[in-house]
Design a protein around this motif. Sequence first.
Motif, PDB file in Angstrom:
ATOM      1  N   ASN A   1       0.752  -1.292   0.047  1.00 51.63           N
ATOM      2  CA  ASN A   1       0.147   0.141   0.122  1.00 51.63           C
ATOM      3  C   ASN A   1       0.932   1.275   0.072  1.00 51.63           C
ATOM      4  OD1 ASN A   1      -2.303  -1.460  -0.122  1.00 51.63           O
ATOM      5  ND2 ASN A   1      -2.449  -1.648   2.304  1.00 51.63           N
ATOM      6  N   GLY A   2       1.808   1.146   0.873  1.00 53.20           N
ATOM      7  CA  GLY A   2       2.967   2.344   0.753  1.00 53.20           C
ATOM      8  C   GLY A   2       3.750   2.346  -0.582  1.00 53.20           C
ATOM      9  N   ASP A   3       3.772   1.400  -1.045  1.00 53.46           N
ATOM     10  CA  ASP A   3       4.394   1.446  -2.577  1.00 53.46           C
ATOM     11  C   ASP A   3       3.594   1.880  -3.642  1.00 53.46           C
ATOM     12  OD1 ASP A   3       6.657  -0.046  -1.650  1.00 53.46           O
ATOM     13  OD2 ASP A   3       6.205  -1.790  -2.490  1.00 53.46           O
ATOM     14  N   TYR A   4       2.235   1.831  -3.445  1.00 51.80           N
ATOM     15  CA  TYR A   4       1.263   2.098  -4.394  1.00 51.80           C
ATOM     16  C   TYR A   4       1.148   3.708  -4.236  1.00 51.80           C
ATOM     17  CZ  TYR A   4      -3.533   3.207  -6.113  1.00 51.80           C
ATOM     18  OH  TYR A   4      -4.424   3.917  -6.892  1.00 51.80           O
ATOM     19  N   ILE A   5       0.895   4.360  -3.020  1.00 52.28           N
ATOM     20  CA  ILE A   5       0.561   5.779  -2.690  1.00 52.28           C
ATOM     21  C   ILE A   5       2.050   6.375  -3.022  1.00 52.28           C
ATOM     22  CG2 ILE A   5       0.281   7.443  -0.768  1.00 52.28           C
ATOM     23  CD1 ILE A   5      -1.415   4.946   0.541  1.00 52.28           C
ATOM     24  N   THR A   6       3.114   5.932  -2.679  1.00 45.52           N
ATOM     25  CA  THR A   6       4.300   6.641  -3.077  1.00 45.52           C
ATOM     26  C   THR A   6       4.487   6.633  -4.547  1.00 45.52           C
ATOM     27  OG1 THR A   6       5.449   5.698  -0.933  1.00 45.52           O
ATOM     28  CG2 THR A   6       6.822   6.569  -2.681  1.00 45.52           C
ATOM     29  N   SER A   7       4.363   5.762  -5.172  1.00 40.52           N
ATOM     30  CA  SER A   7       4.610   5.609  -6.727  1.00 40.52           C
ATOM     31  C   SER A   7       3.615   6.645  -7.523  1.00 40.52           C
ATOM     32  CB  SER A   7       4.523   4.241  -7.284  1.00 40.52           C
ATOM     33  OG  SER A   7       5.596   3.557  -6.743  1.00 40.52           O
ATOM     34  N   TRP A   8       2.399   6.638  -6.901  1.00 42.54           N
ATOM     35  CA  TRP A   8       1.356   7.486  -7.609  1.00 42.54           C
ATOM     36  C   TRP A   8       1.512   8.870  -7.281  1.00 42.54           C
ATOM     37  CZ3 TRP A   8      -3.885   9.545  -5.638  1.00 42.54           C
ATOM     38  CH2 TRP A   8      -4.652   9.669  -6.646  1.00 42.54           C
ATOM     39  N   CYS A   9       1.684   9.256  -5.735  1.00 44.06           N
ATOM     40  CA  CYS A   9       1.707  10.665  -5.486  1.00 44.06           C
ATOM     41  C   CYS A   9       3.273  11.059  -5.647  1.00 44.06           C
ATOM     42  CB  CYS A   9       1.289  10.753  -4.146  1.00 44.06           C
ATOM     43  SG  CYS A   9      -0.402  10.199  -3.678  1.00 44.06           S
ATOM     44  N   PHE A  10       4.178  10.421  -5.500  1.00 43.61           N
ATOM     45  CA  PHE A  10       5.477  11.093  -5.345  1.00 43.61           C
ATOM     46  C   PHE A  10       6.458  10.265  -6.291  1.00 43.61           C
ATOM     47  CE2 PHE A  10       3.597  11.397  -1.271  1.00 43.61           C
ATOM     48  CZ  PHE A  10       3.797  12.681  -0.987  1.00 43.61           C
ATOM     49  N   ALA A  11       6.133  10.125  -7.676  1.00 49.30           N
ATOM     50  CA  ALA A  11       6.581   9.433  -8.620  1.00 49.30           C
ATOM     51  C   ALA A  11       8.010   9.615  -8.800  1.00 49.30           C
ATOM     52  CB  ALA A  11       5.998   9.129  -9.933  1.00 49.30           C
ATOM     53  N   PRO A  12       8.560  11.072  -9.110  1.00 52.39           N
ATOM     54  CA  PRO A  12       9.964  11.443  -9.024  1.00 52.39           C
ATOM     55  C   PRO A  12      10.585  11.084  -7.904  1.00 52.39           C
ATOM     56  CG  PRO A  12       8.555  13.071  -9.899  1.00 52.39           C
ATOM     57  CD  PRO A  12       7.578  12.094  -9.447  1.00 52.39           C
ATOM     58  N   CYS A  13      10.115  11.496  -6.742  1.00 53.09           N
ATOM     59  CA  CYS A  13      11.102  11.191  -5.671  1.00 53.09           C
ATOM     60  C   CYS A  13      11.065   9.579  -5.322  1.00 53.09           C
ATOM     61  CB  CYS A  13      10.347  11.853  -4.388  1.00 53.09           C
ATOM     62  SG  CYS A  13      10.299  13.598  -4.466  1.00 53.09           S
ATOM     63  N   ALA A  14      10.030   8.839  -5.682  1.00 48.49           N
ATOM     64  CA  ALA A  14      10.333   7.365  -5.527  1.00 48.49           C
ATOM     65  C   ALA A  14      11.477   6.858  -6.262  1.00 48.49           C
ATOM     66  CB  ALA A  14       8.939   6.791  -5.727  1.00 48.49           C
ATOM     67  N   LEU A  15      11.209   7.446  -7.565  1.00 51.26           N
ATOM     68  CA  LEU A  15      12.298   6.700  -8.434  1.00 51.26           C
ATOM     69  C   LEU A  15      13.733   7.134  -8.067  1.00 51.26           C
ATOM     70  CD1 LEU A  15      10.583   7.677 -11.841  1.00 51.26           C
ATOM     71  CD2 LEU A  15      11.010   5.295 -11.006  1.00 51.26           C
ATOM     72  N   THR A  16      13.739   8.233  -7.585  1.00 49.41           N
ATOM     73  CA  THR A  16      15.280   8.809  -7.054  1.00 49.41           C
ATOM     74  C   THR A  16      15.457   8.086  -5.980  1.00 49.41           C
ATOM     75  OG1 THR A  16      14.651  11.065  -7.744  1.00 49.41           O
ATOM     76  CG2 THR A  16      16.364  10.875  -6.150  1.00 49.41           C
ATOM     77  N   GLN A  17      14.763   7.632  -4.687  1.00 49.39           N
ATOM     78  CA  GLN A  17      14.895   7.001  -3.811  1.00 49.39           C
ATOM     79  C   GLN A  17      15.148   5.739  -4.167  1.00 49.39           C
ATOM     80  OE1 GLN A  17      11.577   5.807  -0.917  1.00 49.39           O
ATOM     81  NE2 GLN A  17      12.688   6.552   0.653  1.00 49.39           N
ATOM     82  N   GLU A  18      14.748   4.920  -5.325  1.00 48.84           N
ATOM     83  CA  GLU A  18      14.985   3.552  -5.459  1.00 48.84           C
ATOM     84  C   GLU A  18      16.348   3.679  -6.176  1.00 48.84           C
ATOM     85  OE1 GLU A  18      11.731   2.557  -8.076  1.00 48.84           O
ATOM     86  OE2 GLU A  18      10.439   3.252  -6.576  1.00 48.84           O
ATOM     87  N   ARG A  19      16.519   4.469  -7.106  1.00 46.97           N
ATOM     88  CA  ARG A  19      17.886   4.775  -7.666  1.00 46.97           C
ATOM     89  C   ARG A  19      19.091   4.491  -6.797  1.00 46.97           C
ATOM     90  NH1 ARG A  19      19.020   6.143 -12.943  1.00 46.97           N
ATOM     91  NH2 ARG A  19      21.121   6.678 -13.271  1.00 46.97           N
ATOM     92  N   ARG A  20      18.683   5.739  -5.676  1.00 51.89           N
ATOM     93  CA  ARG A  20      20.180   5.875  -4.689  1.00 51.89           C
ATOM     94  C   ARG A  20      20.414   4.652  -4.005  1.00 51.89           C
ATOM     95  NH1 ARG A  20      19.433  11.746  -1.742  1.00 51.89           N
ATOM     96  NH2 ARG A  20      21.546  11.331  -1.271  1.00 51.89           N
ATOM     97  N   GLU A  21      19.342   3.772  -3.697  1.00 52.25           N
ATOM     98  CA  GLU A  21      19.412   2.706  -2.994  1.00 52.25           C
ATOM     99  C   GLU A  21      20.229   1.647  -3.741  1.00 52.25           C
ATOM    100  OE1 GLU A  21      19.213   1.304   0.787  1.00 52.25           O
ATOM    101  OE2 GLU A  21      17.584   2.666   0.450  1.00 52.25           O
ATOM    102  N   ILE A  22      19.957   1.614  -4.974  1.00 51.32           N
ATOM    103  CA  ILE A  22      20.538   0.697  -5.823  1.00 51.32           C
ATOM    104  C   ILE A  22      22.214   1.196  -6.178  1.00 51.32           C
ATOM    105  CG2 ILE A  22      20.831  -0.054  -8.286  1.00 51.32           C
ATOM    106  CD1 ILE A  22      17.736  -0.030  -8.171  1.00 51.32           C
ATOM    107  N   GLU A  23      22.368   2.274  -6.050  1.00 49.80           N
ATOM    108  CA  GLU A  23      23.536   2.860  -6.266  1.00 49.80           C
ATOM    109  C   GLU A  23      24.669   2.528  -4.945  1.00 49.80           C
ATOM    110  OE1 GLU A  23      23.215   7.024  -7.162  1.00 49.80           O
ATOM    111  OE2 GLU A  23      22.860   6.885  -9.203  1.00 49.80           O
ATOM    112  N   LEU A  24      24.062   2.523  -3.734  1.00 51.04           N
ATOM    113  CA  LEU A  24      24.668   2.488  -2.661  1.00 51.04           C
ATOM    114  C   LEU A  24      25.488   1.063  -2.659  1.00 51.04           C
ATOM    115  CD1 LEU A  24      22.545   3.835   0.299  1.00 51.04           C
ATOM    116  CD2 LEU A  24      24.909   4.528  -0.680  1.00 51.04           C
TER     117      LEU A  24
END
Length: 156
Positions: free
Chosen positions: A128-151
């Motif tokens: 549910n958190g994934d859904y809301i985050t991806s829908w309401c904050f898509a650019p921030c969610a993509l950035t957050q995922e990318r930074r986790e992978i980069e670490l």
Amino acid sequence: MADDKRPVNSQPQGTAPMLVGGNRNARNFPIDSDGRRDWSYGLLDCFDRRGLYCWTMGCPCVVYSKNRQRLRSLQNQGRPLVGGGERYDKQCCIYCALSFSGFCWAIKMQSRTRAEVRERYGIREDSNGDYITSWCFAPCALTQERREIELEENSF
């Protein structure tokens, strides 16, 4: 078959150990009793990396696609993807097409990319958190995922 009477001058050599992956908690965040931790960067920390954030605002399909490719490489090959992946692939095109109708969040939910990032790094949250985050904050969610992978990639 002739007998080979030559003396043995060397011993067999061992093989190099297989790489099993980078550090999945590079910032050493505390882990709860359930084995979960927080994201390494908060959702609104996306503004700390302005260049990446601007890229996710202007071409989210490219960032989404590259995140998927990089995550797949870590999962399947156990190492970072050389060159960071292709810019344009089928997933990028689908994301782009859906973004014009406002349904780009649907491909993220179908592909489970955010959920896979959370599972790989033991991050607490739920679908549910994934859904809301991806829908309401898509650019921030993509950035957050990318930074986790980069670490993890940077820990190799």
